[in-house]
Enzyme design. Structure first.
Site, mmCIF file in Angstrom:
data_model
loop_
_atom_site.group_PDB
_atom_site.id
_atom_site.type_symbol
_atom_site.label_atom_id
_atom_site.label_comp_id
_atom_site.label_asym_id
_atom_site.label_seq_id
_atom_site.Cartn_x
_atom_site.Cartn_y
_atom_site.Cartn_z
ATOM 1 N N ASN A 172 0.814 -1.229 0.000
ATOM 2 C CA ASN A 172 0.000 0.000 0.000
ATOM 3 C C ASN A 172 0.840 1.269 0.000
ATOM 4 O O ASN A 172 0.670 2.142 0.862
ATOM 5 C CB ASN A 172 -0.930 -0.032 1.230
ATOM 6 N N ARG A 232 2.052 4.815 -0.528
ATOM 7 C CA ARG A 232 1.459 6.138 -0.801
ATOM 8 C C ARG A 232 2.618 7.119 -0.941
ATOM 9 O O ARG A 232 3.062 7.708 0.051
ATOM 10 C CB ARG A 232 0.537 6.556 0.357
ATOM 11 N N GLY A 242 -7.571 -7.742 -12.824
ATOM 12 C CA GLY A 242 -7.722 -8.888 -11.929
ATOM 13 C C GLY A 242 -6.612 -9.025 -10.912
ATOM 14 O O GLY A 242 -6.080 -8.029 -10.423
ATOM 15 N N ASP A 289 -15.893 4.252 -8.081
ATOM 16 C CA ASP A 289 -14.866 4.744 -7.160
ATOM 17 C C ASP A 289 -14.086 3.526 -6.649
ATOM 18 O O ASP A 289 -14.649 2.684 -5.951
ATOM 19 C CB ASP A 289 -15.553 5.487 -5.997
ATOM 20 N N GLY A 307 -8.857 -2.520 -3.072
ATOM 21 C CA GLY A 307 -7.731 -3.355 -2.686
ATOM 22 C C GLY A 307 -7.933 -3.950 -1.287
ATOM 23 O O GLY A 307 -7.561 -5.092 -1.024
ATOM 24 N N ASP A 308 -8.531 -3.159 -0.381
ATOM 25 C CA ASP A 308 -8.763 -3.644 0.991
ATOM 26 C C ASP A 308 -9.875 -4.688 1.010
ATOM 27 O O ASP A 308 -9.803 -5.676 1.749
ATOM 28 C CB ASP A 308 -9.121 -2.476 1.906
HETATM 29 P P1 ADP Z 1 -5.124 -1.899 -5.030
HETATM 30 O O1 ADP Z 1 -4.368 -1.193 -6.125
HETATM 31 O O2 ADP Z 1 -5.558 -1.026 -3.917
HETATM 32 O O3 ADP Z 1 -4.499 -3.145 -4.586
HETATM 33 P P2 ADP Z 1 -6.996 -2.598 -7.125
HETATM 34 O O4 ADP Z 1 -7.472 -1.297 -7.656
HETATM 35 O O5 ADP Z 1 -6.044 -3.392 -7.954
HETATM 36 O O6 ADP Z 1 -6.500 -2.395 -5.632
HETATM 37 O O7 ADP Z 1 -8.288 -3.491 -6.828
HETATM 38 C C1 ADP Z 1 -8.232 -4.711 -6.153
HETATM 39 C C2 ADP Z 1 -9.068 -5.720 -6.861
HETATM 40 O O8 ADP Z 1 -10.407 -5.209 -7.013
HETATM 41 C C3 ADP Z 1 -8.593 -6.022 -8.282
HETATM 42 O O9 ADP Z 1 -7.619 -7.045 -8.265
HETATM 43 C C4 ADP Z 1 -9.890 -6.441 -8.945
HETATM 44 O O10 ADP Z 1 -10.189 -7.783 -8.679
HETATM 45 C C5 ADP Z 1 -10.936 -5.558 -8.282
HETATM 46 N N1 ADP Z 1 -11.106 -4.331 -9.089
HETATM 47 C C6 ADP Z 1 -10.547 -3.106 -8.909
HETATM 48 N N2 ADP Z 1 -10.903 -2.253 -9.881
HETATM 49 C C7 ADP Z 1 -11.733 -2.925 -10.708
HETATM 50 C C8 ADP Z 1 -12.455 -2.599 -11.916
HETATM 51 N N3 ADP Z 1 -12.375 -1.383 -12.455
HETATM 52 N N4 ADP Z 1 -13.208 -3.577 -12.494
HETATM 53 C C9 ADP Z 1 -13.290 -4.813 -11.938
HETATM 54 N N5 ADP Z 1 -12.634 -5.182 -10.821
HETATM 55 C C10 ADP Z 1 -11.858 -4.259 -10.204
#
Ligand code: ADP
Length: 323
Positions: A163, A165, A229, A250, A255-256
């Site tokens: 995470n 930032r 994914g 949004d 991720g959480d």
């Molecule tokens: P972070 O960057 O905080 O780890 P992500 O944005 O990659 O989180 O999102 C975590 C998970 O949520 C992705 O692996 C996916 O499975 C799902 N996800 C996030 N954004 C999308 C999207 N636009 N469409 C479909 N699934 C999404």
């Protein structure tokens, strides 16, 4: 199974349209990655406690009440009489991708040390979770490393979300070095595609994952790719799972939601993390992707995290992107 999450609990100030005068209107969303993960776990049926500190002010009380209402044990949440609750200002791009700026200097979440209340909360849990935000400033930095060591030495399963930032760090080399100081105590690690490159610059994904697992005793590494994914790396194998097709509004908290759901799957499985089969891991990723996707459909983080019923309904009627 009970998880103790430590770290920042703050208000995500999120755009919410414009006023009749044309000025931006904001919503005060409860947030902070480790707190989101605690709520994600409780929503899916596990027990979770949150330890950390907010200010003894309007926002601090609001945040504590939200966690309590969600069923997270807040008996280890401290309320500072002098340091204010921190704020994260969220900016949203038209595709729902978010960026952050912080009002966090001298914030209550930073002014914490490893104290007997936190120790007791870790003792009462089976697993410990935190991330890199609490490593950015002292005294929370030392507290985070101390708690990671303590949880690991006490035989708890430790999860860590990189995470990163960048705005919170004057020096990204220091961020990398502190994350590397945390990794010897971690069993389950979460990185995004960009964070993996940050930790292992110049290497391919496979090489980077191999290098990390050779250097640290990490059992599972999960990698998130947003709308592409996710994947899990274990014992030299990388298993990919495509994301669900949704219209994201949004992505705050996705991720959480994803990591909470993945951890929930690992902790409710009848086998040890290192013994999970490829099929089992694929199912865990699929469930976690569903929770991530569901979270992108609502603004904010904590209020958008799905329950197991919502996840199951979504799984029954939605499909993944083709490879
Ligand atoms: P972070 O960057 O905080 O780890 P992500 O944005 O990659 O989180 O999102 C975590 C998970 O949520 C992705 O692996 C996916 O499975 C799902 N996800 C996030 N954004 C999308 C999207 N636009 N469409 C479909 N699934 C999404």
């Amino acid at each position: 199974m009970r998880v103790c999450a430590f770290g920042e609990l703050l208000v995500d100030v999120t755009p919410y349209g414009t006023s009749d005068k044309g000025y931006p209107v904001c919503e005060f969303n409860p947030g902070g990655a480790p707190a989101n993960v605690a709520v994600a776990l409780v929503n899916l049926g596990l027990e979770a406690s949150f330890i950390g500190q907010v200010g003894d002010d309007h926002y601090g009380h609001f945040l504590r009440d939200v966690l309590r209402e969600k069923g997270v044990d807040t008996s280890g949440l401290l309320m500072s009489p002098s340091a204010p609750t921190s704020l994260a200002i969220v900016s949203l791009a038209p595709n729902g991708e978010r960026s952050f700026s912080f009002y966090r200097k001298h914030g209550a979440d930073i002014a914490v040390t490893f104290n007997p209340i936190f120790r007791q909360a870790i003792d009462q849990a089976d697993a410990f979770h935190c991330g890199s935000v609490s490593l950015s400033d002292e005294p929370a930095r030392t507290a985070t490393l101390d708690m990671l060591k303590y949880a690991h030495a006490s035989g708890k399963t430790v999860s860590f979300d990189v995470n990163l930032r960048p705005l919170l760090w004057d020096d990204l080399t220091l961020a990398k070095s502190l994350i590397e100081q945390a990794l010897p105590f971690v069993d389950i690690l979460k990185v995004s595609e960009e964070e993996l490159l940050f930790l292992q610059p110049g290497l391919s994904e496979d090489e980077a994952l191999k290098a990390i697992t050779q250097r640290y005793p990490i059992t599972l590494i999960v990698i998130t790719y947003g709308e592409k994914g996710s994947a899990v790396y274990t014992q030299g194998h990388l298993i990919h799972q495509p994301a669900f097709i949704v219209k994201a509004i949004d992505t705050t908290g996705a991720g959480d939601a994803f990591f909470g759901a993945f951890l929930n799957g690992v902790y409710t499985s009848s086998v040890e993390p290192e013994s999970l089969s490829e099929d089992q891991l694929r199912t865990l990723l699929r469930h976690a992707n569903a929770c991530g996707a569901l979270t992108t459909l609502k603004k904010g983080a904590i209020g958008a995290l799905p329950t197991s019923e919502e996840r199951d309904a979504f799984l029954a009627s939605n499909h993944e992107h083709n490879h």
